[in-house]
Design an enzyme around this catalytic site. Sequence first.
Site, PDB file in Angstrom:
ATOM      1  N   ARG A  81      37.328-115.789  35.060  1.00 40.78           N
ATOM      2  CA  ARG A  81      37.883-116.624  36.680  1.00 40.78           C
ATOM      3  C   ARG A  81      39.160-116.946  36.882  1.00 40.78           C
ATOM      4  NH1 ARG A  81      38.356-121.996  37.367  1.00 40.78           N
ATOM      5  NH2 ARG A  81      36.479-123.327  36.588  1.00 40.78           N
ATOM      6  N   GLU A 118      34.183-124.122  46.189  1.00 37.94           N
ATOM      7  CA  GLU A 118      34.886-125.239  45.701  1.00 37.94           C
ATOM      8  C   GLU A 118      36.136-124.743  46.057  1.00 37.94           C
ATOM      9  OE1 GLU A 118      34.132-126.965  41.820  1.00 37.94           O
ATOM     10  OE2 GLU A 118      35.738-127.226  41.938  1.00 37.94           O
ATOM     11  N   ARG A 138      37.745-117.742  44.208  1.00 35.85           N
ATOM     12  CA  ARG A 138      37.447-117.230  43.039  1.00 35.85           C
ATOM     13  C   ARG A 138      37.109-116.425  42.589  1.00 35.85           C
ATOM     14  NH1 ARG A 138      35.252-122.058  39.989  1.00 35.85           N
ATOM     15  NH2 ARG A 138      36.502-124.178  41.042  1.00 35.85           N
ATOM     16  N   CYS A 157      39.504-129.104  42.467  1.00 34.21           N
ATOM     17  CA  CYS A 157      39.740-130.863  41.438  1.00 34.21           C
ATOM     18  C   CYS A 157      41.102-130.223  40.433  1.00 34.21           C
ATOM     19  CB  CYS A 157      38.339-129.660  40.344  1.00 34.21           C
ATOM     20  SG  CYS A 157      37.791-130.927  39.261  1.00 34.21           S
ATOM     21  N   THR A 180      41.669-130.315  37.512  1.00 35.07           N
ATOM     22  CA  THR A 180      40.244-129.537  36.021  1.00 35.07           C
ATOM     23  C   THR A 180      40.910-128.545  36.528  1.00 35.07           C
ATOM     24  OG1 THR A 180      38.635-128.643  36.500  1.00 35.07           O
ATOM     25  CG2 THR A 180      38.920-131.124  35.182  1.00 35.07           C
ATOM     26  N   ARG A 191      39.220-120.226  33.665  1.00 35.26           N
ATOM     27  CA  ARG A 191      37.863-120.009  33.328  1.00 35.26           C
ATOM     28  C   ARG A 191      37.113-119.038  32.368  1.00 35.26           C
ATOM     29  NH1 ARG A 191      32.351-122.170  31.951  1.00 35.26           N
ATOM     30  NH2 ARG A 191      31.360-120.812  33.542  1.00 35.26           N
ATOM     31  N   ARG A 247      29.118-125.051  28.350  1.00 30.18           N
ATOM     32  CA  ARG A 247      27.623-125.095  29.114  1.00 30.18           C
ATOM     33  C   ARG A 247      26.623-124.731  29.493  1.00 30.18           C
ATOM     34  NH1 ARG A 247      31.925-124.362  34.721  1.00 30.18           N
ATOM     35  NH2 ARG A 247      33.695-126.125  34.187  1.00 30.18           N
ATOM     36  N   GLU A 305      28.403-124.762  35.007  1.00 31.19           N
ATOM     37  CA  GLU A 305      28.253-126.360  34.739  1.00 31.19           C
ATOM     38  C   GLU A 305      27.293-127.374  35.712  1.00 31.19           C
ATOM     39  OE1 GLU A 305      31.544-127.876  37.645  1.00 31.19           O
ATOM     40  OE2 GLU A 305      32.298-128.474  35.792  1.00 31.19           O
TER      41      GLU A 305
HETATM   42  P1  ADP Z   1      32.887-121.456  37.612  1.00 33.89           P
HETATM   43  O1  ADP Z   1      32.632-120.549  35.977  1.00 33.89           O
HETATM   44  O2  ADP Z   1      33.025-120.494  38.767  1.00 33.89           O
HETATM   45  O3  ADP Z   1      33.223-122.900  36.791  1.00 33.89           O
HETATM   46  P2  ADP Z   1      29.648-121.821  37.124  1.00 33.89           P
HETATM   47  O4  ADP Z   1      29.984-122.685  35.364  1.00 33.89           O
HETATM   48  O5  ADP Z   1      28.645-123.058  37.680  1.00 33.89           O
HETATM   49  O6  ADP Z   1      31.614-121.908  37.477  1.00 33.89           O
HETATM   50  O7  ADP Z   1      29.444-120.644  36.959  1.00 33.89           O
HETATM   51  C1  ADP Z   1      29.281-119.398  37.815  1.00 33.89           C
HETATM   52  C2  ADP Z   1      28.090-118.415  37.451  1.00 33.89           C
HETATM   53  O8  ADP Z   1      28.780-117.840  37.031  1.00 33.89           O
HETATM   54  C3  ADP Z   1      26.878-119.534  36.650  1.00 33.89           C
HETATM   55  O9  ADP Z   1      26.101-118.555  37.128  1.00 33.89           O
HETATM   56  C4  ADP Z   1      27.115-118.660  35.324  1.00 33.89           C
HETATM   57  O10 ADP Z   1      26.078-119.142  34.064  1.00 33.89           O
HETATM   58  C5  ADP Z   1      27.836-117.491  35.441  1.00 33.89           C
HETATM   59  N1  ADP Z   1      28.331-116.826  33.822  1.00 33.89           N
HETATM   60  C6  ADP Z   1      29.434-118.345  33.843  1.00 33.89           C
HETATM   61  N2  ADP Z   1      30.419-117.110  32.329  1.00 33.89           N
HETATM   62  C7  ADP Z   1      29.313-116.490  31.885  1.00 33.89           C
HETATM   63  C8  ADP Z   1      29.139-115.526  31.251  1.00 33.89           C
HETATM   64  N3  ADP Z   1      29.993-115.901  29.981  1.00 33.89           N
HETATM   65  N4  ADP Z   1      28.571-114.288  31.189  1.00 33.89           N
HETATM   66  C9  ADP Z   1      27.783-114.449  32.208  1.00 33.89           C
HETATM   67  N5  ADP Z   1      27.670-115.279  33.260  1.00 33.89           N
HETATM   68  C10 ADP Z   1      28.059-116.137  33.623  1.00 33.89           C
HETATM   69  N1  ILO Z   2      33.668-133.396  39.992  1.00 27.63           N
HETATM   70  C1  ILO Z   2      32.415-132.892  38.890  1.00 27.63           C
HETATM   71  C2  ILO Z   2      33.321-131.090  38.072  1.00 27.63           C
HETATM   72  C3  ILO Z   2      34.781-132.004  38.099  1.00 27.63           C
HETATM   73  C4  ILO Z   2      34.558-130.408  36.976  1.00 27.63           C
HETATM   74  N2  ILO Z   2      34.283-128.778  37.363  1.00 27.63           N
HETATM   75  C5  ILO Z   2      35.022-128.344  38.262  1.00 27.63           C
HETATM   76  C6  ILO Z   2      36.200-128.431  38.769  1.00 27.63           C
HETATM   77  N3  ILO Z   2      33.482-127.825  38.991  1.00 27.63           N
HETATM   78  C7  ILO Z   2      32.767-133.547  37.506  1.00 27.63           C
HETATM   79  O1  ILO Z   2      33.257-134.695  38.522  1.00 27.63           O
HETATM   80  O2  ILO Z   2      31.735-134.283  37.098  1.00 27.63           O
END
Ligand code: ADP
Ligand code: ILO
Length: 345
Positions: free
Chosen positions: A110, A209, A213, A255, A257, A264, A293, A298
């Site tokens: 993403r 956020e 995305r 953010c 990051t 990501r 994660r 996250e």
């Molecule tokens: P972001 O990737 O936008 O930073 P999150 O970590 O919250 O946000 O992930 C968003 C959603 O994407 C969650 O439901 C997570 O389980 C899913 N996800 C992330 N990576 C994968 C993957 N490789 N396969 C399937 N689902 C994924």
């Molecule tokens: N503000 C949260 C998440 C930081 C990194 N993740 C993002 C961008 N979703 C923290 O400081 O732990």
Amino acid sequence: MTYPTFPKDCTSMLCKHLSPELFETLKDKETANGFTLEQVINSGLKNSDSEIGVYAGDEDSYEVFAPLFDKVIEAYHGFSQSDKHHSNLNADELKINGLDEGYILSTRIRVGRNVKDMPLGSAVSKEQRNEIEERVSSALNALEGELEGEYYALLGMSKNVQERLIKEHFLFKDGDRFLEYAGLNRDWPHGRGIYHNHDKTFLVWLNEEDQLRIISMQKGGDVLEVFSRLVLAMQKIEEKVPFAYSDRLGYISSCPTNLGTAMRASVHIKLPNLGENMEQFKTITEKYFLQIRGVNGEHTKSEEGIFDISNLRRLGITEVEAVQDMIDGVASLIEAEKALAEVVK
Ligand code: ADP
Ligand code: ILO
């Protein structure tokens, strides 16, 4: 506002880097949109378990509050004040390097994007957010071929559909406390929604956020196919909606990051033996700049030995390098998992 008292066990980048002296120099500043230091640090203050703890309200935040943001950016991405970000979207340069794709449950890449000349989510007004939803969803609804699909607003979506989309990893959750105190959940669910193609291999989240995305995902481990679809989608959308971009920091995100590539690249992968040997697990993820994660994203935990493994750095490296970090690191994790599985046999 006076200098905040941080709990003794606070480890966030905010606690580490906001000294009383720095606080004094920044406390009365504000951006052209009126975004203040208090707003920048509110999420980190209210959530003392934050890892980072700061959010920008607009591109100007990264200038006005640079003495704080630059410290966080350097600590997270290893990107210094004199560095400049570069892009490379050439999928032909990705090297699969013996990655055992059969081991991977699913792959997702993403990027975060925000609309040029608009405040970021923490500072946007309800009207501006609705305007963004209107502009972006119209552009998305005109996509063709593999990217063709439909936009679904969160407003009016049934609880059942919403929960199913979250469980299947397609949709963002609501009520995130880090976003809440950053002002990113204001007027929820207005202006929020999800676009997806018919196969749900290409999705766009609106006004979470970041304002967009853009996501490419599918079952299995074909990273090249996932990356190529994402690049096509990013380019098609940017033809219609210009994004906030800085010569130094790349794509601008809420953010710090997510600056730069805002990319990501992750896999869901079963690593039960490494999960029992966290020290070895972390040695490999640190070597390849990876983040671990949980299976629901996250701030969630691993279930049944399944982890979400992704690149950590997003700024100062190109998109190809970010994905390469993930490929090489995951290949190494798979080798280590196989070796451990032999031992416990
Ligand atoms: P972001 O990737 O936008 O930073 P999150 O970590 O919250 O946000 O992930 C968003 C959603 O994407 C969650 O439901 C997570 O389980 C899913 N996800 C992330 N990576 C994968 C993957 N490789 N396969 C399937 N689902 C994924
Ligand atoms: N503000 C949260 C998440 C930081 C990194 N993740 C993002 C961008 N979703 C923290 O400081 O732990």
